[in-house]
Design an enzyme around this catalytic site. Structure first.
Site, PDB file in Angstrom:
ATOM      1  N   HIS A 188      -7.550  -5.786  -0.923  1.00 31.56           N
ATOM      2  CA  HIS A 188      -6.400  -4.891  -0.983  1.00 31.56           C
ATOM      3  C   HIS A 188      -5.104  -5.654  -0.760  1.00 31.56           C
ATOM      4  O   HIS A 188      -4.946  -6.326   0.256  1.00 31.56           O
ATOM      5  CB  HIS A 188      -6.565  -3.800   0.072  1.00 31.56           C
ATOM      6  CG  HIS A 188      -5.455  -2.811   0.117  1.00 31.56           C
ATOM      7  ND1 HIS A 188      -4.911  -2.242  -1.023  1.00 31.56           N
ATOM      8  CD2 HIS A 188      -4.768  -2.290   1.157  1.00 31.56           C
ATOM      9  CE1 HIS A 188      -3.960  -1.406  -0.675  1.00 31.56           C
ATOM     10  NE2 HIS A 188      -3.832  -1.426   0.637  1.00 31.56           N
TER      11      HIS A 188
ATOM     12  N   SER B   2       0.827  -1.188   0.000  1.00 36.35           N
ATOM     13  CA  SER B   2       0.000   0.000   0.000  1.00 36.35           C
ATOM     14  C   SER B   2       0.873   1.255   0.000  1.00 36.35           C
ATOM     15  O   SER B   2       1.720   1.407  -0.868  1.00 36.35           O
ATOM     16  CB  SER B   2      -0.920  -0.068   1.216  1.00 36.35           C
ATOM     17  OG  SER B   2      -2.118   0.558   0.967  1.00 36.35           O
TER      18      SER B   2
ATOM     19  N   ASP C 116      -8.798  -3.973  -6.461  1.00 36.79           N
ATOM     20  CA  ASP C 116      -8.321  -3.400  -5.207  1.00 36.79           C
ATOM     21  C   ASP C 116      -9.067  -2.092  -4.941  1.00 36.79           C
ATOM     22  O   ASP C 116      -9.077  -1.197  -5.782  1.00 36.79           O
ATOM     23  CB  ASP C 116      -6.816  -3.128  -5.309  1.00 36.79           C
ATOM     24  CG  ASP C 116      -6.178  -2.775  -3.981  1.00 36.79           C
ATOM     25  OD1 ASP C 116      -6.759  -1.960  -3.241  1.00 36.79           O
ATOM     26  OD2 ASP C 116      -5.089  -3.302  -3.684  1.00 36.79           O
TER      27      ASP C 116
END
Length: 532
Positions: free
Chosen positions: A499, A242, A471
């Site tokens: 995610h 991320s 995502d």
């Protein structure tokens, strides 16, 4: 604020994937020129000069003590882990002006075979504790062969958790802030939202004035190079998820010759301005919500309709009811479930399809029994609020980094209103709230130091960029874009929901990343995997 990390569902025992997403404050970067000329110093006398000899000629002499420091490892209360404190200059341009102390943790390699050095991990955020992620998941949940060959290491970035945390509001004030209406219906409600953003920013400026100008992604990436040197590794091996992909890509841009095996999972696009990042993420949540809607109507307990097309309108109507009439939650602090907390709870569950069952139950309780406890628990997990009302510094650090990294998406409420149609088109359910959430950095007490910038990292070893097709928080298009920017990137695609990809159920993904980490073999160009 929105994070680029995945909140852990409140009752889930599954691995917490990399954190991001939330009330989106865009985080991108300012690249300083990479120091890639590796010529040695001409004279080696003092220890400081010896350190400088191994660094690029452009490295300031004042940084030598930082690069030459030795970490004093000690037990830190968690069996099998060691901790240490590392010093970094508060301001890399002016090292004499003082230090920031960074918390580091590691778990030594546990098995046979030739040691491969250190594997640094970061779960995203910005604001997520890398040490917490290491201790709670990575050092026990990463594949056994990876843990056997690598010392697993984490550093909480400057301003985060154990590393001189940025603080903005106390627990009671954070409760009020989290409940602020982010879909204002009139000028009075707009004023209340602006006032909440101002008070949050003022709190950050009052409580963390020293650090607030020095928590950028660039500075944290430079800190990672100090840690690499302190660990004795010639190159950095790293798994960032991320927002952690932005840290890793920034590191590669700054130090391409020192970038070893880098995995960037759930990639961000550093070339985008804040508004575009927020708009793309809004569309990403809509994509995830449509997948949830299709799944929800397959179950008899779905409280949002019998057809997928009904789910969004029914949820939006429920949010409107909560805006006018919040419902009880049984919370000992008296909090009720209004639209803001309910929306955050739903968004939290979009990060991991494993939370969809939990979300269905929470929505059913709220819509049919007027019991908001389930959605409140999801929202609390997203904000990292403990039962006693104490918050981690996640949201404070998130805002501090994002607002320093990029100019604000919007400067005034009128700019938000003008752009509402674009956000509502991107997501009929979440668009309005996410547009208003993008206003927070407009009132930040520190001017941004970063700007959108492509990262090429020419000269770096192969870098694996991983993207998940549905995502919600880091849309797949970002992974494609980053893989095109980085000169040595290999794009690994996960055709799935949720995610990030590594450790989320795909043997294809996991084996490809493991082969890269263990043997230096990147996946072939264009490799695609699905959940198996």
């Amino acid at each position: 604020m929105h994070l680029w990390r995945t909140p852990r569902p409140a009752t889930s025992s599954a691995r917490p994937p990399a954190r991001i997403g939330g009330a989106l404050l865009a985080a991108v970067l300012l690249l300083v020129p990479a120091c890639s000329s590796e010529g040695p110093a001409t004279s080696v006398g003092s220890p400081a000069e010896a350190v400088l000899a191994a660094l690029p000629r452009s490295t300031p002499r004042a940084l030598a003590p930082y690069y030459g420091q030795k970490l004093a490892w000690h037990g830190c209360g968690v069996p099998g882990f060691q901790c240490a404190t590392m010093k970094a200059p508060l301001d890399y341009a002016k090292p004499a002006e003082g230090d920031v102390r960074l918390a580091v943790a590691r778990k030594r390699a546990t098995g046979k075979g030739k040691p491969l050095g250190s594997l640094l991990v970061n779960p995203g955020g910005p604001g997520g504790s890398a040490i917490g992620y290491l201790q709670q998941y990575a050092a026990i949940g990463y594949p056994a062969e990876v843990r056997a060959r690598y010392d697993m290491v984490a550093v909480d970035p400057r301003g985060v958790a154990r590393s001189e945390p940025v603080t903005c509001l106390d627990g009671r004030k954070m409760d009020a802030y989290a409940q602020t209406d982010t879909t204002p219906d009139d000028r009075a409600e707009t004023g209340a939202l602006v006032d909440a953003y101002r008070k949050f920013a003022e709190g950050c400026g009052a409580h963390s004035p020293r650090l607030l100008r020095h928590v950028s992604t660039v500075e944290s990436a430079r800190d990672m190079d100090l840690l690499r040197a302190a660990l004795g590794d010639a190159k950095l091996t790293y798994v960032g998820a991320s927002y952690g992909t932005l840290l890793g890509a920034t590191y590669a841009g700054l130090f391409p010759q020192r970038a070893g095996r880098l995995v960037l999972d759930g990639a961000m696009d550093p070339a985008l301005p804040a508004r575009r990042l927020n708009l793309d993420q809004t569309a990403g949540f809509e994509t995830a919500f449509r997948s949830f809607a299709k799944d929800c109507v397959r179950h008899r307990d779905c409280p949002l309709g019998k057809q997928a097309s009904e789910v969004g309108p029914h949820l939006k109507a429920f949010f409107r009811k909560l805006d006018a009439h919040p419902i009880p939650t049984g919370d000992i602090d008296g909090r009720k479930l209004g639209e803001a907390l309910a929306t955050t709870g739903v968004i939290a569950a979009m990060y991991d399809q494993g939370a969809w069952e939990q979300l269905r139950g929470a929505l059913a309780s709220a819509m049919k029994s007027h019991d908001g406890a389930g959605l409140l628990a999801l929202s609390d997990s997203y904000y990292e609020r403990e039962a006693g009302g104490r918050y981690s510094n996640l949201m404070s650090a998130n805002a501090a980094v994002n607002c320093l990294d990029l100019p604000a998406a919007f400067a005034t409420p009128d700019q938000v209103r003008k752009d509402l149609p674009a956000f509502e088109k991107a997501s009929p359910v979440f668009g309005e709230g996410l547009a208003w959430a993008s206003l927070g950095c407009a009132y930040w007490p520190v001017r941004p130091t970063g700007e959108p910038h492509r990262i090429e990292a020419r000269g770096a070893a192969p870098i694996v960029v991983v993207g998940t097709t549905r995502d919600p928080a880091t849309p797949y298009r970002w992974a494609r874009s980053l893989s095109r920017q980085l000169s040595s990137a290999r794009l690994l695609t996960y055709e799935s929901d949720g995610h990030t990809a590594y450790g989320r159920g795909s043997a294809c993904i996991d084996s490809a990343i493991d082969a890269y980490l263990l043997h230096g073999t990147p996946p072939p160009a264009g490799k695609r995997c699905s959940r198996s």
